[in-house]
Design an enzyme around this catalytic site. Structure first.
Site, PDB file in Angstrom:
ATOM      1  N   GLY A 173       0.825  -1.210   0.000  1.00  0.00           N
ATOM      2  CA  GLY A 173       0.000   0.000   0.000  1.00  0.00           C
ATOM      3  C   GLY A 173       0.853   1.251   0.000  1.00  0.00           C
ATOM      4  CG  ASP A 233      -1.509   1.680  -3.552  1.00  0.00           C
ATOM      5  OD1 ASP A 233      -2.747   1.521  -3.677  1.00  0.00           O
ATOM      6  OD2 ASP A 233      -0.993   2.364  -2.656  1.00  0.00           O
ATOM      7  CG  ASP A 242      -7.304  -5.852  -3.178  1.00  0.00           C
ATOM      8  OD1 ASP A 242      -7.070  -5.579  -1.986  1.00  0.00           O
ATOM      9  OD2 ASP A 242      -8.452  -5.967  -3.627  1.00  0.00           O
ATOM     10  NE  ARG A 270       5.698   6.593   6.617  1.00  0.00           N
ATOM     11  CZ  ARG A 270       5.139   7.787   6.392  1.00  0.00           C
ATOM     12  NH1 ARG A 270       4.225   7.907   5.424  1.00  0.00           N
ATOM     13  NH2 ARG A 270       5.490   8.840   7.094  1.00  0.00           N
ATOM     14  CG  HIS A 307      -4.341   4.753  10.539  1.00  0.00           C
ATOM     15  ND1 HIS A 307      -4.557   6.059  10.905  1.00  0.00           N
ATOM     16  CD2 HIS A 307      -4.067   4.783   9.209  1.00  0.00           C
ATOM     17  CE1 HIS A 307      -4.436   6.845   9.850  1.00  0.00           C
ATOM     18  NE2 HIS A 307      -4.130   6.101   8.828  1.00  0.00           N
TER      19      HIS A 307
END
Length: 415
Positions: free
Chosen positions: A244, A267, A296, A312, A316
């Site tokens: 990502g 990504d 993905d 990174r 979250h």
């Protein structure tokens, strides 16, 4: 109020302020001292407020009204960068009543956003000019303007529907059942769904995020100082997979110091197609050691046995339900010499007031309102890894001085 506590804090604050004067401003010691001063000042401020005043302070939404007005009417551009301007001239430029402009900007001035100065201090005239402060000057920058626009027009409406979303969907795990989804989409779609089909909103989000990710607390230097030794020990040709990783900005910084490593930036296809055309990414970062790969992260990881799998600011954005799936796909690709590095927030405990703790808790609620996602403390990171794959072996958490993000590590065996 605990008088002895305030006196002790004030004494320490004075000592730290004197010490800061003697330290090189760009040293780790200076960053630690500045953070300690901010934390102490924040605690003193909260201790000196009476309970009712404390509640009123935290319940106010006036700051967002002022900031939204400044962003919507482009006040930061109307005010010249190096000279003053009258309230009447600002009002004429933005099409609002002078009284309205004066009221709102004087509220913002209390936030250190703009300042005013009497045109002739020695006269009895009330005429004043509005000037920039360092904070208001930032709003002339496209990234900070976009961030403030997204905050006021995307996040704020979401905040007003977050408790409604929790009442309707107490599991709080689906991005389509968040406060943002209730406020902005019919039928309900996630933030990701909507910005995927809205180029203008996607541009504002991506531009605004750069105001966060390019700040000093997010600079790659913090990671390099803390884990540069680990990267230096990797054998030539070792793979470092940035899962990502977007346009590869972070990896390019690592690549400049560690050219013996083969970096893979993963990504979604639409991101990779743009990333590969950026000047800094041509020819593999100009030395052939950066490769972009469409992937993905909800699907099996295609790169097996890499030395490092790096996430990174990814997890979250997701509730545990989805973060577990991302980690499972990563864990299944790791071998006994692989290391997982999560570069993300790690919330401290709340036994002491601190600016950083308040910011990270604000971020936690912010992720809830946008995506039903969350920030995590050390115990929650441990629990998440154990839930995802029992083969993960916890290494620990590192909090580099001055860094907004912690370094959370796990492996099967240490490298």
């Amino acid at each position: 109020m605990n008088d002895s506590r305030v006196i002790g804090l004030a004494s320490g604050l004075f000592s730290d302020a004197q010490a800061l004067n003697q330290i090189s401003s760009d040293s780790p010691a200076a960053a630690t001292t500045r953070e300690r001063i901010l934390d102490v000042a924040f605690e003193i401020y909260n201790l000196l407020l009476d309970p009712a005043e404390l509640l009123r302070t935290h319940a106010s939404h006036a700051s967002l009204i002022s900031l939204h007005f400044i962003q919507r009417f482009d006040i930061a551009t109307i005010v010249p960068p190096d000279s003053g301007i009258s309230y009447s001239a600002i009002a004429s430029s933005c099409g609002q009543l002078e009284q309205t402009v004066r009221r709102i900007l004087r509220h913002a001035i209390g936030l250190q956003v703009f300042r005013e100065e009497r045109l002739c201090p020695s006269s009895a005239s009330d005429e004043v000019l509005v000037y920039h402060t360092p904070a208001s000057l930032l709003l002339r920058h496209p990234s900070y303007s976009a961030w403030l626009g997204a905050t006021c027009e995307e996040s704020w409406p979401a905040a007003t529907r977050t408790v409604d979303a929790l009442a309707a969907f107490p599991a709080a795990s689906e991005p389509t059942e968040s406060g943002w989804a209730l406020a902005h989409s019919t039928p309900r779609q996630s933030l990701y769904d909507v910005i995927a089909i809205s180029p203008a909103r996607a541009l504002r989000f991506s531009t605004g995020m750069s105001a966060y990710s390019t700040g000093p607390g997010y600079a790659p230097d913090h990671f390099l100082k803390a884990r540069g030794d680990l990267l230096a020990r990797l054998a030539k040709g070792s793979k470092f997979v940035d899962v990502g990783g977007g346009f590869g900005h972070f990896v390019r910084a690592l690549n400049r110091q560690h050219r013996h490593i083969e970096f893979v930036v993963q990504d979604l296809p639409r991101v990779v197609s743009k990333a590969e055309r950026l000047p800094g990414n041509l020819n593999g970062g100009n030395n052939g050691h950066i490769v972009f790969q469409a992937h993905d992260f909800f699907k099996p990881q295609p790169v097996k046995g890499a030395a490092v799998y790096f996430l990174r600011w990814i997890l979250h954005n997701w509730s545990d339900k989805y973060a577990v799936r991302i980690l499972q796909n990563t864990g299944q690709a790791m071998d006994e010499n692989s290391r997982l590095i999560i570069h993300d927030y790690c919330i401290d405990d709340l036994n002491k007031l601190s600016i950083r703790k308040r910011h990270s808790r604000n971020m936690d609620i912010g992720m809830m309102q946008l995506l039903n996602a969350q920030e995590r403390d050390e115990a929650q990171w441990r629990e998440l890894l154990a839930k995802a794959d029992s083969r993960f072996q916890w290494i620990g958490v590192t909090r580099p001085p001055g860094s907004a993000l912690a370094i959370i590590e796990a492996s099967r065996t240490a490298i």
